[in-house]
Design an enzyme around this catalytic site. Structure first.
Site, PDB file in Angstrom:
ATOM      1  N   ARG A 143      -5.546   3.209  -7.104  1.00 13.38           N
ATOM      2  CA  ARG A 143      -4.257   2.918  -6.460  1.00 13.38           C
ATOM      3  C   ARG A 143      -3.267   4.057  -6.681  1.00 13.38           C
ATOM      4  O   ARG A 143      -2.484   4.384  -5.790  1.00 13.38           O
ATOM      5  CB  ARG A 143      -3.693   1.599  -7.010  1.00 13.38           C
ATOM      6  CG  ARG A 143      -2.324   1.268  -6.442  1.00 13.38           C
ATOM      7  CD  ARG A 143      -1.880  -0.115  -6.860  1.00 13.38           C
ATOM      8  NE  ARG A 143      -0.508  -0.384  -6.480  1.00 13.38           N
ATOM      9  CZ  ARG A 143       0.145  -1.481  -6.818  1.00 13.38           C
ATOM     10  NH1 ARG A 143      -0.464  -2.417  -7.549  1.00 13.38           N
ATOM     11  NH2 ARG A 143       1.394  -1.671  -6.441  1.00 13.38           N
TER      12      ARG A 143
ATOM     13  N   ASN B 108      -6.607  -7.183  -1.464  1.00 14.69           N
ATOM     14  CA  ASN B 108      -5.867  -6.495  -0.407  1.00 14.69           C
ATOM     15  C   ASN B 108      -6.675  -5.368   0.226  1.00 14.69           C
ATOM     16  O   ASN B 108      -7.574  -4.846  -0.415  1.00 14.69           O
ATOM     17  CB  ASN B 108      -4.575  -5.901  -0.992  1.00 14.69           C
ATOM     18  CG  ASN B 108      -3.427  -6.874  -0.913  1.00 14.69           C
ATOM     19  OD1 ASN B 108      -3.289  -7.604   0.059  1.00 14.69           O
ATOM     20  ND2 ASN B 108      -2.598  -6.875  -1.942  1.00 14.69           N
TER      21      ASN B 108
ATOM     22  N   CYS C 221      -1.809 -14.712   0.652  1.00 13.11           N
ATOM     23  CA  CYS C 221      -0.789 -13.776   0.178  1.00 13.11           C
ATOM     24  C   CYS C 221       0.336 -14.606  -0.424  1.00 13.11           C
ATOM     25  O   CYS C 221       0.599 -15.716   0.020  1.00 13.11           O
ATOM     26  CB  CYS C 221      -0.262 -12.965   1.352  1.00 13.11           C
ATOM     27  SG  CYS C 221       1.101 -11.870   0.925  1.00 13.11           S
TER      28      CYS C 221
ATOM     29  N   HIS D 196       1.341  -9.159   5.666  1.00 17.74           N
ATOM     30  CA  HIS D 196       2.401  -8.195   5.360  1.00 17.74           C
ATOM     31  C   HIS D 196       3.093  -7.700   6.632  1.00 17.74           C
ATOM     32  O   HIS D 196       3.717  -6.637   6.641  1.00 17.74           O
ATOM     33  CB  HIS D 196       1.871  -7.006   4.526  1.00 17.74           C
ATOM     34  CG  HIS D 196       1.496  -7.410   3.130  1.00 17.74           C
ATOM     35  ND1 HIS D 196       1.096  -6.501   2.175  1.00 17.74           N
ATOM     36  CD2 HIS D 196       1.467  -8.630   2.526  1.00 17.74           C
ATOM     37  CE1 HIS D 196       0.831  -7.140   1.042  1.00 17.74           C
ATOM     38  NE2 HIS D 196       1.054  -8.435   1.233  1.00 17.74           N
TER      39      HIS D 196
ATOM     40  N   TYR E  58       7.848  -6.962   3.799  1.00 19.41           N
ATOM     41  CA  TYR E  58       7.220  -5.670   4.111  1.00 19.41           C
ATOM     42  C   TYR E  58       7.720  -5.043   5.411  1.00 19.41           C
ATOM     43  O   TYR E  58       7.483  -3.858   5.652  1.00 19.41           O
ATOM     44  CB  TYR E  58       5.698  -5.821   4.166  1.00 19.41           C
ATOM     45  CG  TYR E  58       5.074  -5.893   2.786  1.00 19.41           C
ATOM     46  CD1 TYR E  58       4.673  -4.746   2.129  1.00 19.41           C
ATOM     47  CD2 TYR E  58       4.902  -7.113   2.131  1.00 19.41           C
ATOM     48  CE1 TYR E  58       4.112  -4.797   0.861  1.00 19.41           C
ATOM     49  CE2 TYR E  58       4.343  -7.182   0.867  1.00 19.41           C
ATOM     50  CZ  TYR E  58       3.949  -6.015   0.238  1.00 19.41           C
ATOM     51  OH  TYR E  58       3.400  -6.064  -1.017  1.00 19.41           O
TER      52      TYR E  58
END
Ligand code: NAD
Ligand code: G6P
Ligand code: MN
Length: 432
Positions: A93, A147, A169, A199, A252
Site C-alpha cells: 500500500r 478492497n 463497505c 466509494h 470519497y
C-alpha cells in the site's frame, strides 16, 4: 451450528468481527471461526487469534478460534467465508500511495492509480479462493471486504461465476450513523436509498412518513459534517452542487468533485507526514500492542482511528440476515438487476438492499441526474477495464483503464507511473 472462515484473519479489524458476532449470537449460533493468513501475517494472526479467543471466553458462548495458514482446511465445510486480506501487506500500500504522489498524482488505496494496482493484486487471489470454495464449501456465502470492494465483488461474479457473494463497505454505515446524529432522529426512523458503485455512490433520505428530507440534511451537514471515515480529509462539497443533484455524495466523492484541493492536501500530507499507509502502520502497531495484553478481551476504542471502523455492523449483520432470513436493509455491492437503469443489469453496483436467505434484493433507485449518470458510466467502464486487465494481464487494457480513470491525467507521466507500479509490485502480479 455455523462455521466461519476469514481470509486475512491477521487484520487489526478482526476484533470488530468478533464483537459483531458476539452481539448476534442468538440469531447466528457460531461453532468455530477459522482465521486464515499467509506466512508474512503469522505474527499478527497469532496475536489477534488469541485476542479473539479471549473475547469469546469473556462472553457466555462457547466458540473456538482456529488460526491456520492452510486456507483449504479453513474453507472445508464453511458456511460463510469473509475476505479481508491485503496482498503484499501494508508495504504494498505504501507503494500504491507513494509512487503516484511522487509524480504529482493522487496516491490513495482505492481511488486512482493505487486502487487499480490493488485490484490487479487482489483479483487473482480472490478468484483462487472462489475455485477452492467450489470444491470445499459449495453452499457457502462469500462476504467480501477486501478492497477495492466493488471491483473485487464484480470479479467474483463475472469471472469467478460465483453468485453467492455480497460486497461490503463501512462508508454507508458511518454515513447513516453520523446523519442520524446530525438530524437528531433515530436511525430506525430514517429511510435511506443509496445508489452508485463502491466509494462512488450517492444517497437520499426520507423521514418515517416518507417525506424526502435530503435537502434539509444537506443544509445541516454544512453546520456539522458527520459520518466521514478517518482516512478522508474533509474538503467541503459545493453546496449549490448538492442542492442541484438533490443527493448526498459519499465521502470519497471529494476526490472527484474537489479534485484540485484533495490532491493539494494529499501531496502536502505526503511530504510532511508520509502516506496514509505509513500512518496506518503506526496506528496498527499501537493496536497490536493493546491486543497483546492478556487482560484485553473487548474491542478497544482506538480501532476507530482506522478508516474501516464499524465494519462489523455491515459484515455481521449481513451474515446474520442471510442465516436467519432477516431481510434487513443493508447497503451492499451486488448485481445491479435494474436498480440503476443507467448501468447494465449484470454489472455490480452498491445499492440499498434487503438481505435474507436468498441474498440481496435491491431497492430500485431509478435514473440518476445527468451529471451523476455520466460520472457513474465512466467509473463503471474504468472498473470493468481494471478487472479485465487484472484477469488477462494485458498491458494495453491496463493502459485503457488508466486513461479513463478521472483521477489520472493521461499522457507520458501517467504511463510512467503505471510502469513504475508494475515494477514495484512485480512479485504480486504474475499475470502481467
Ligand atoms: P492488513 O494489511 O492487516 O491485511 C490483512 C491480512 O491479510 C494480513 O494479516 C495479511 O498478512 C493477510 N494476507 C495477505 N495476503 C493474504 C492471502 N493471500 N491470504 C490470506 N491472507 C492474506 O489489512 P487491513 O488494513 O486490515 O485491511 C484488510 C483489507 O480490508 C484490505 O484489503 C483493505 O483495503 C480492506 N478494507 C476494506 C474496507 C471496506 O470498506 N470495504 C475498509 C477497511 C479495509
Ligand atoms: C474507509 C473505507 C475503506 C478504506 C479504509 C481505509 O472507511 O471504507 O474501504 O480502505 O477506510 O482506512 P485506513 O485506516 O486503512 O486508511
Ligand atoms: Mn470502503
Amino acid at each position: 451450528k455455523v462455521k466461519i472462515a476469514t481470509i486475512g484473519g491477521g487484520s487489526s479489524y478482526t476484533p470488530e468481527l468478533m464483537e459483531g458476532f458476539i452481539k448476534r449470537y442468538d440469531e447466528l449460533p457460531i461453532k468455530e471461526i477459522w482465521l486464515v493468513d499467509v506466512a508474512e501475517g503469522k505474527e499478527k494472526q497469532e496475536i489477534v487469534g488469541k485476542m479473539s479467543q479471549r473475547m469469546w471466553d469473556a462472553s457466555p458462548y462457547d466458540v473456538k478460534i482456529y488460526t491456520t495458514l492452510d486456507r483449504q482446511l479453513a474453507l472445508k465445510g464453511a458456511d460463510f467465508v469473509t475476505t479481508q486480506f491485503r496482498v503484499g501487506q501494508l508495504d504494498a500500500r505504501v507503494k500504491d500511495e507513494r509512487i503516484p504522489f511522487s509524480y504529482g498524482f493522487l496516491g490513495q488505496e482505492t481511488n486512482g492509480a493505487g486502487g487499480m494496482f490493488k485490484a490487479f493484486r487482489t483479483i487473482p487471489i480472490i478468484l483462487d479462493v472462489v475455485e477452492d470454495m467450489k470444491v470445499l464449501c459449495p453452499d457457502a456465502w462469500l462476504i467480501n471486504f477486501a478492497n477495492p470492494s466493488g471491483m473485487v465483488t464484480e470479479a467474483i461474479i463475472r469471472y469467478g461465476k460465483w453468485d453467492k457473494v455480497i460486497g461490503l463497505c463501512n462508508v454507508p454505515v458511518m454515513a447513516k450513523m453520523g446523519e442520524s446524529n446530525t438530524l437528531g432522529i433515530p436511525k430506525e426512523d430514517l429511510v435511506y436509498k443509496f445508489a452508485g458503485v463502491n466509494h462512488f455512490h450517492w444517497h437520499k433520505v426520507a423521514d418515517k412518513n416518507g417525506k424526502d428530507i435530503t435537502l434539509d440534511l444537506i443544509d445541516k451537514l454544512y453546520e456539522e459534517n458527520s459520518g466521514l471515515p478517518k482516512n478522508i480529509f474533509d474538503v467541503a462539497f459545493y453546496k449549490e452542487q448538492l442542492i442541484q443533484m438533490k443527493m448526498i455524495p459519499c465521502g470519497y466523492h471529494r476526490y472527484y468533485y474537489r479534485a484540485e484541493e484533495m490532491l493539494k492536501h494529499g501531496i502536502t500530507e505526503y511530504e510532511n507526514e508520509g502516506t496514509r499507509a505509513q500512518q496506518v502502520k503506526k496506528i496498527e502497531h499501537d493496536l497490536f500492542e493493546l491486543y497483546k495484553d492478556p487482560n484485553l478481551n473487548y474491542k478497544p476504542k482506538q480501532l476507530e482511528e482506522r478508516g474501516g471502523a464499524y465494519y462489523s455492523d455491515a459484515a455481521c449483520e449481513t451474515i446474520a440476515s442471510i442465516y436467519a432470513n432477516k431481510n434487513t436493509e443493508i447497503v451492499v455491492s451486488t448485481r445491479n438487476d435494474g436498480a440503476i437503469p443507467d448501468l447494465p443489469a449484470e454489472c455490480v453496483v452498491e445499492v440499498t438492499a434487503y438481505v435474507g436467505a436468498q441474498g440481496a434484493r435491491n431497492v430500485a433507485f431509478g435514473e440518476l441526474p445527468t451529471a451523476e449518470k455520466g460520472w457513474l458510466q465512466v467509473m463503471k467502464a474504468m472498473e470493468l477495464l481494471t478487472i479485465e486487465a487484472a484477469v488477462t494481464g494485458d498491458y494495453a487494457t491496463a493502459l485503457q483503464a488508466f486513461t479513463i480513470n478521472p483521477l489520472i491525467q493521461s499522457g507520458e507521466t501517467a504511463k510512467q507511473v503505471m510502469n513504475e507500479l508494475f515494477i514495484a509490485h512485480e512479485a504480486h502480479l504474475p499475470q502481467f
